[in-house]
Design an enzyme around this catalytic site. Sequence first.
Site, mmCIF file in Angstrom:
data_model
loop_
_atom_site.group_PDB
_atom_site.id
_atom_site.type_symbol
_atom_site.label_atom_id
_atom_site.label_comp_id
_atom_site.label_asym_id
_atom_site.label_seq_id
_atom_site.Cartn_x
_atom_site.Cartn_y
_atom_site.Cartn_z
ATOM 1 N N LYS A 176 -2.813 6.416 1.020
ATOM 2 C CA LYS A 176 -2.744 6.934 2.392
ATOM 3 C C LYS A 176 -1.824 8.149 2.451
ATOM 4 O O LYS A 176 -0.715 8.108 3.007
ATOM 5 C CB LYS A 176 -2.270 5.821 3.330
ATOM 6 N N GLU B 268 -16.772 5.560 3.057
ATOM 7 C CA GLU B 268 -16.146 5.059 4.281
ATOM 8 C C GLU B 268 -16.309 6.047 5.419
ATOM 9 O O GLU B 268 -16.679 7.206 5.227
ATOM 10 C CB GLU B 268 -14.680 4.715 4.058
ATOM 11 N N ARG C 187 0.834 -1.210 0.000
ATOM 12 C CA ARG C 187 0.000 0.000 0.000
ATOM 13 C C ARG C 187 0.865 1.255 0.000
ATOM 14 O O ARG C 187 0.530 2.256 -0.646
ATOM 15 C CB ARG C 187 -0.942 -0.022 1.209
#
Length: 397
Positions: A235, A271, A131
């Site tokens: 992120k 989310e 990620r």
Amino acid sequence: MKLSSALILSALASASAFTVMAPLPAMHRKSTSLAVAAENETKPLGIPGTAQLDEDWKDLGFEFRPTKSNLRITYKNGEWGEFELCEDPYVKIHMGATALHYGQACFEGLKAFTHEDGTVHVFRPQENAKRLQSSCERTLMPVIPHDMFLNAINEVVRDNIEYVPPYGSGGSLYLRPLLFGSGARIGLQPADEYTFIIMVMPVADYYKGGLSQPVNGVIITDFDRAAPRGVGNVKVAGNYAADLLPNMMSKQKGFPIGLYLDAATQLTIEEFSTSNFVGIDSKNNKYITPKSPSVLPSITNKSLMTIAAEEGMTVEAREVLIEELETFDEVLACGTAVVLTPVGSITMIGDEEKDTKKYEFGSSEDIGPMTKRLYDRVRAIQFGEEEDTNGWNFQIK
């Protein structure tokens, strides 16, 4: 458009050679990854849970706490440098750094756990490495090689082993890898220097005792978390800055957690502020979670999907309409810090009171049976109490 490795390398190489290096703080220990591996073959691993703290391990909460060291690596002249274990918690950075001006920064979050036999394991760091690489590619930062990332994780946990909470405390060592542009740039372009840091701190359960009682959520309609084709699926630091104001406003209205909708239509669920959304449809034995290019792929959610499938549930990662909230018996928010947060209700606040709609899940006051089952299983795997059949635990050596 898909970014190729060649394009990323070309962009990084085109940055000029101008570099301003801050002097190294005192108390640095340098080592190459190969030297680290060789040294660790002979150096005995310390004992977790032996650090002297001002709080009991079970009362640490989830906050910054000083430890023995943090790990740093600098990218300069087109290559990564040596590992540095540093006791100084401060970073000296050029005022023209791209992280400060253009938000060229990304991070990860993962945890290390002590097992009953005294060994220490990090939960799924390979997924964090992947990620982080995705975040690097999206923001034109140099990718941290997979093996380098894992070696760095091993080294920093090893050096802070006494701060890993002991087995039975319910706590863990939280790791926060951070990568940012530290080279000076005033025009918009990638930096010529990058700094990678892994800071660590012991933490207790996010909620005392493990699972909280269900919390009340609110649908955020005045703000968007991420734009379509933006950076919601990586992120990067800016994603969280954008949530500070709506998060505070939600809490002032009495809602501890906010739920975002898709920015384009506001018809589908994306989310929660810092966690993925999961809906449990017990009648049809389904585990349902939104799939969207604007949603950050949660490693906790990915793990829960595997466990849910093992429990015989049908797992669906797909578009989830707001109206489907009426079909869920349980709703939960999941992420590294909290693992799972049961959500008892979600409110859509209208312009007038008559337009406000409240969705309630199960009894809305008790933790749902599937939420508890999923939580218990993932925690048992993390603490080595259940066989790790999927190979998720990475042992520190």
